[in-house]
Design a protein around this motif. Structure first.
Motif, PDB file in Angstrom:
ATOM      1  N   GLN A 148     -10.894  -2.248  -1.950  1.00  0.00           N
ATOM      2  CA  GLN A 148     -10.530  -0.912  -1.494  1.00  0.00           C
ATOM      3  C   GLN A 148      -9.760  -0.979  -0.179  1.00  0.00           C
ATOM      4  O   GLN A 148      -8.797  -0.227   0.034  1.00  0.00           O
ATOM      5  N   ALA A 151      -6.324  -2.007  -1.063  1.00  0.00           N
ATOM      6  CA  ALA A 151      -5.584  -0.903  -1.686  1.00  0.00           C
ATOM      7  C   ALA A 151      -5.051   0.046  -0.620  1.00  0.00           C
ATOM      8  O   ALA A 151      -3.907   0.522  -0.703  1.00  0.00           O
ATOM      9  N   ALA A 155      -1.079   0.913   0.366  1.00  0.00           N
ATOM     10  CA  ALA A 155      -0.542   2.266   0.523  1.00  0.00           C
ATOM     11  C   ALA A 155       0.100   2.466   1.883  1.00  0.00           C
ATOM     12  O   ALA A 155       1.095   3.194   2.013  1.00  0.00           O
ATOM     13  N   ALA A 185      -0.851  -4.065  -7.101  1.00  0.00           N
ATOM     14  CA  ALA A 185      -1.825  -3.003  -7.361  1.00  0.00           C
ATOM     15  C   ALA A 185      -2.604  -3.298  -8.638  1.00  0.00           C
ATOM     16  O   ALA A 185      -3.831  -3.136  -8.684  1.00  0.00           O
ATOM     17  N   ARG A 210      -9.671   3.973  -6.601  1.00  0.00           N
ATOM     18  CA  ARG A 210      -9.217   3.260  -7.802  1.00  0.00           C
ATOM     19  C   ARG A 210      -8.213   4.100  -8.592  1.00  0.00           C
ATOM     20  O   ARG A 210      -7.228   3.575  -9.126  1.00  0.00           O
ATOM     21  N   LEU A 213      -4.891   3.966  -6.916  1.00  0.00           N
ATOM     22  CA  LEU A 213      -4.283   2.659  -7.103  1.00  0.00           C
ATOM     23  C   LEU A 213      -3.769   2.503  -8.533  1.00  0.00           C
ATOM     24  O   LEU A 213      -2.688   1.938  -8.754  1.00  0.00           O
TER      25      LEU A 213
END
Length: 241
Positions: A148, A151, A155, A185, A210, A213
């Motif tokens: 996480q 991710a 971003a 990703a 999630r 992503l």
């Protein structure tokens, strides 16, 4: 009309980045909502330090300050507004402080996906241990937390967050850069445990992350907060475990 406090500014910053929470919060017991928000807002502070753009020295100094602050929480002293809610909780705060320097090293581009996850393994484990105390339940899986964090880094930092093994051969080609980010990703999604454990609040936040992503991996621009019925269903399923 009440005047916003320093604490409100940190909580509102997290809410603004995760508008999905307005739908999900109903599944968190009312007496745990304030601490949950404070904890997630604290983790966002660490994400921001990891993903700093430009000169990293001020962020590194801030990270050092946080290390001292977390160690003080172990002796029930706090200076930061978030500490008013979190410091009273008996938790391994010093162990989390010890793990913070790994965020500096994690800014470097990793060789591959395995190296990216390994760089955050210690931090993920420390976060999981504290989170079990703050939010209750079993600790979430450290690899899920690391995924996480990565991710969020993707971003925020874009191509800079993509491991060397997935860097495009033609860095000047827009299509190649976008494909490299989508491929990373997809790799993160594959490495992210589907059953990550943790409290209902963590499972909901993880489900939202999630979903964002996954949308990105498919070439779509995530639109947080849209389709409230879909958000409600996703939150309910995650809260149930």
């Amino acid at each position: 009309m009440t005047t916003p406090t320093a604490l409100d500014s940190f909580l509102d910053k997290w809410r603004s980045r995760w508008p999905e929470w307005a739908v999900a919060e109903v599944f968190v017991p009312e007496d745990r909502r304030a601490a949950t928000l404070a904890w997630f807002a604290l983790l966002q502070e660490f994400d921001d330090i990891l993903n700093i753009a430009g000169d990293p020295l001020p962020a590194d100094a801030k990270l050092g300050w946080w290390g001292t602050e977390l160690r003080d929480w172990s002796t029930h002293r706090s200076r930061h507004p978030l500490g008013r809610l979190l410091e009273p909780v008996p938790a391994p705060w010093s162990a989390l402080a010890d793990a913070l320097p790994t965020l500096v090293a994690a800014r470097e581009r990793p060789a591959d996906g395995a190296a990216a996850l390994a760089a955050l393994a210690g931090y993920g484990g420390a976060v999981a241990a504290v989170e079990a105390s703050v939010l209750g339940g079993t600790p979430p899986q450290a690899q899920a937390i690391a995924a996480q964090v990565l991710a969020t880094r993707l971003a925020e930092a874009g191509l800079q967050a993509v491991p060397q093994a997935r860097q495009p051969g033609d860095a000047d080609a827009t299509a190649a850069r976008e494909r490299a980010q989508r491929d990373w990703a997809a790799e993160l999604l594959a490495a992210w445990p589907a059953k990550a454990g943790g409290s209902p609040a963590r499972r909901m936040w993880g489900a939202f992350a999630r979903h964002r992503l996954g949308r990105f991996a498919q070439g779509h621009v995530p639109q947080p907060g849209r389709q409230p019925l879909g958000l409600l269903w996703r939150a309910w399923r995650a809260a149930r475990g």
